[in-house]
Design a protein around this motif. Structure first.
Motif, PDB file in Angstrom:
ATOM      1  N   ASP A   7       0.824  -1.152  -0.225  1.00  0.00           N
ATOM      2  CA  ASP A   7       0.262  -0.012   0.052  1.00  0.00           C
ATOM      3  C   ASP A   7       0.742   1.364   0.046  1.00  0.00           C
ATOM      4  O   ASP A   7       1.882   1.272   0.707  1.00  0.00           O
ATOM      5  CB  ASP A   7      -0.844  -0.011   1.229  1.00  0.00           C
ATOM      6  CG  ASP A   7      -1.870  -1.062   1.173  1.00  0.00           C
ATOM      7  OD1 ASP A   7      -2.347  -1.353   0.152  1.00  0.00           O
ATOM      8  OD2 ASP A   7      -2.361  -1.479   2.212  1.00  0.00           O
ATOM      9  N   TYR A   8       0.792   2.198  -0.929  1.00  0.00           N
ATOM     10  CA  TYR A   8       1.242   3.768  -0.886  1.00  0.00           C
ATOM     11  C   TYR A   8       0.242   4.668  -0.554  1.00  0.00           C
ATOM     12  O   TYR A   8      -1.194   4.623  -0.833  1.00  0.00           O
ATOM     13  CB  TYR A   8       1.800   3.787  -2.120  1.00  0.00           C
ATOM     14  CG  TYR A   8       3.346   2.979  -2.437  1.00  0.00           C
ATOM     15  CD1 TYR A   8       4.345   3.501  -2.281  1.00  0.00           C
ATOM     16  CD2 TYR A   8       2.987   1.524  -2.947  1.00  0.00           C
ATOM     17  CE1 TYR A   8       5.609   2.639  -2.460  1.00  0.00           C
ATOM     18  CE2 TYR A   8       4.113   0.754  -2.886  1.00  0.00           C
ATOM     19  CZ  TYR A   8       5.361   1.326  -2.701  1.00  0.00           C
ATOM     20  OH  TYR A   8       6.565   0.452  -2.919  1.00  0.00           O
ATOM     21  N   ARG A   9       0.676   5.834  -0.245  1.00  0.00           N
ATOM     22  CA  ARG A   9      -0.368   6.724   0.032  1.00  0.00           C
ATOM     23  C   ARG A   9       0.786   8.187  -0.638  1.00  0.00           C
ATOM     24  O   ARG A   9       1.743   8.406  -0.381  1.00  0.00           O
ATOM     25  CB  ARG A   9      -0.357   7.082   1.363  1.00  0.00           C
ATOM     26  CG  ARG A   9      -1.335   8.549   1.525  1.00  0.00           C
ATOM     27  CD  ARG A   9      -2.118   8.720   2.907  1.00  0.00           C
ATOM     28  NE  ARG A   9      -0.994   8.504   4.028  1.00  0.00           N
ATOM     29  CZ  ARG A   9      -1.030   8.313   5.039  1.00  0.00           C
ATOM     30  NH1 ARG A   9      -2.201   7.699   5.580  1.00  0.00           N
ATOM     31  NH2 ARG A   9      -0.350   8.259   5.700  1.00  0.00           N
ATOM     32  N   CYS A  10      -0.026   9.005  -1.321  1.00  0.00           N
ATOM     33  CA  CYS A  10       0.498  10.175  -2.051  1.00  0.00           C
ATOM     34  C   CYS A  10       0.238  11.428  -1.011  1.00  0.00           C
ATOM     35  O   CYS A  10      -0.412  11.207   0.127  1.00  0.00           O
ATOM     36  CB  CYS A  10      -0.057  10.691  -3.078  1.00  0.00           C
ATOM     37  SG  CYS A  10      -1.671  11.295  -3.209  1.00  0.00           S
ATOM     38  N   GLU A  11       1.082  12.441  -1.143  1.00  0.00           N
ATOM     39  CA  GLU A  11       1.037  13.785  -0.368  1.00  0.00           C
ATOM     40  C   GLU A  11      -0.545  14.259  -0.176  1.00  0.00           C
ATOM     41  O   GLU A  11      -0.978  14.972   0.802  1.00  0.00           O
ATOM     42  CB  GLU A  11       1.801  14.730  -0.898  1.00  0.00           C
ATOM     43  CG  GLU A  11       1.384  15.360  -2.396  1.00  0.00           C
ATOM     44  CD  GLU A  11       2.578  16.258  -2.790  1.00  0.00           C
ATOM     45  OE1 GLU A  11       3.035  17.044  -2.015  1.00  0.00           O
ATOM     46  OE2 GLU A  11       2.606  16.320  -3.922  1.00  0.00           O
ATOM     47  N   ASN A  12      -1.556  13.807  -1.252  1.00  0.00           N
ATOM     48  CA  ASN A  12      -2.960  14.187  -1.234  1.00  0.00           C
ATOM     49  C   ASN A  12      -3.705  13.167  -0.630  1.00  0.00           C
ATOM     50  O   ASN A  12      -4.986  13.205  -0.814  1.00  0.00           O
ATOM     51  CB  ASN A  12      -3.306  14.623  -2.771  1.00  0.00           C
ATOM     52  CG  ASN A  12      -2.516  15.788  -3.188  1.00  0.00           C
ATOM     53  OD1 ASN A  12      -2.328  16.908  -2.784  1.00  0.00           O
ATOM     54  ND2 ASN A  12      -2.011  15.618  -4.469  1.00  0.00           N
ATOM     55  N   PRO A  28       6.018   2.319  -7.289  1.00  0.00           N
ATOM     56  CA  PRO A  28       5.268   3.178  -8.266  1.00  0.00           C
ATOM     57  C   PRO A  28       6.241   4.563  -8.326  1.00  0.00           C
ATOM     58  O   PRO A  28       6.729   4.946  -7.426  1.00  0.00           O
ATOM     59  CB  PRO A  28       3.906   3.526  -7.746  1.00  0.00           C
ATOM     60  CG  PRO A  28       4.303   3.059  -6.336  1.00  0.00           C
ATOM     61  CD  PRO A  28       5.320   2.041  -6.151  1.00  0.00           C
ATOM     62  N   SER A  29       6.173   5.334  -9.409  1.00  0.00           N
ATOM     63  CA  SER A  29       6.749   6.461  -9.659  1.00  0.00           C
ATOM     64  C   SER A  29       5.763   7.746  -9.365  1.00  0.00           C
ATOM     65  O   SER A  29       6.329   8.940  -9.006  1.00  0.00           O
ATOM     66  CB  SER A  29       7.330   6.672 -11.034  1.00  0.00           C
ATOM     67  OG  SER A  29       6.364   6.702 -11.957  1.00  0.00           O
ATOM     68  N   ALA A  30       4.535   7.407  -9.400  1.00  0.00           N
ATOM     69  CA  ALA A  30       3.439   8.562  -9.059  1.00  0.00           C
ATOM     70  C   ALA A  30       1.955   8.019  -8.844  1.00  0.00           C
ATOM     71  O   ALA A  30       1.749   6.850  -9.029  1.00  0.00           O
ATOM     72  CB  ALA A  30       3.305   9.320 -10.710  1.00  0.00           C
ATOM     73  N   LEU A  37       4.109  13.193  -7.284  1.00  0.00           N
ATOM     74  CA  LEU A  37       5.298  12.281  -7.165  1.00  0.00           C
ATOM     75  C   LEU A  37       5.936  11.915  -5.683  1.00  0.00           C
ATOM     76  O   LEU A  37       6.910  11.251  -5.343  1.00  0.00           O
ATOM     77  CB  LEU A  37       6.423  13.101  -7.872  1.00  0.00           C
ATOM     78  CG  LEU A  37       6.047  13.222  -9.515  1.00  0.00           C
ATOM     79  CD1 LEU A  37       7.333  14.168 -10.130  1.00  0.00           C
ATOM     80  CD2 LEU A  37       5.695  12.042 -10.132  1.00  0.00           C
ATOM     81  N   VAL A  38       4.976  12.550  -4.643  1.00  0.00           N
ATOM     82  CA  VAL A  38       5.485  12.397  -3.420  1.00  0.00           C
ATOM     83  C   VAL A  38       4.737  11.197  -2.715  1.00  0.00           C
ATOM     84  O   VAL A  38       3.358  11.291  -2.627  1.00  0.00           O
ATOM     85  CB  VAL A  38       5.309  13.791  -2.312  1.00  0.00           C
ATOM     86  CG1 VAL A  38       5.641  13.555  -1.047  1.00  0.00           C
ATOM     87  CG2 VAL A  38       6.057  14.580  -3.116  1.00  0.00           C
TER      88      VAL A  38
END
Length: 135
Positions: A7-12, A28-30, A37-38
């Protein structure tokens, strides 16, 4: 060969999965939702599935696992803290980091549910009878 799911989470605060061949893969890159990208990898127990599983074992498993999944989901929902009408505000606070993450349940209108989803907050609508005692 097996794939690991992380699981990943972006800055948003969009949460999404990435299927990797190993823990050393770049990942993932994005963000697939907003393109940020964060990214940060969330703590999780990675799921591993062998690619060699036979078709016969896969066809027999879903019926039993679906029943088990629904039972586990119902038990988890019953154990979650009921926040009632404060549900939208509670989950927003958890998503922003202003409140500790925990299992909660409550009420929200279809409009509030759509707004939460638009903000990248995943919610799951459950039938009311799930909170009645099971036979």
């Amino acid at each position: 060969m097996s794939l690991k799911i992380f699981d990943y989470r972006c800055e948003n605060h969009h949460v999404f999965e990435a299927w990797l061949r190993s823990e050393v893969d770049a990942g993932p890159s994005a963000c697939p939702v907003c393109g940020s990208l964060v990214l940060s990898r969330l703590p999780s127990a990675p799921a591993v599935r062998a690619a060699e599983a036979s078709a016969s074992s896969q066809s027999a498993a879903p019926a039993a696992s679906l029943s088990d999944l629904l039972t586990a989901l119902r038990h988890a929902a019953m154990k979650a803290r009921d926040v009632g009408e404060d549900f939208p505000e509670t989950v927003r606070a958890m998503a922003s980091g202003a409140a500790a993450c925990e299992s909660v349940r409550g009420k929200c209108t279809p409009r509030e549910e759509a707004e939460l989803r638009a903000e990248g907050i995943d919610v799951l609508a459950l039938p009311k009878d799930w909170f009645e005692p099971m036979n």
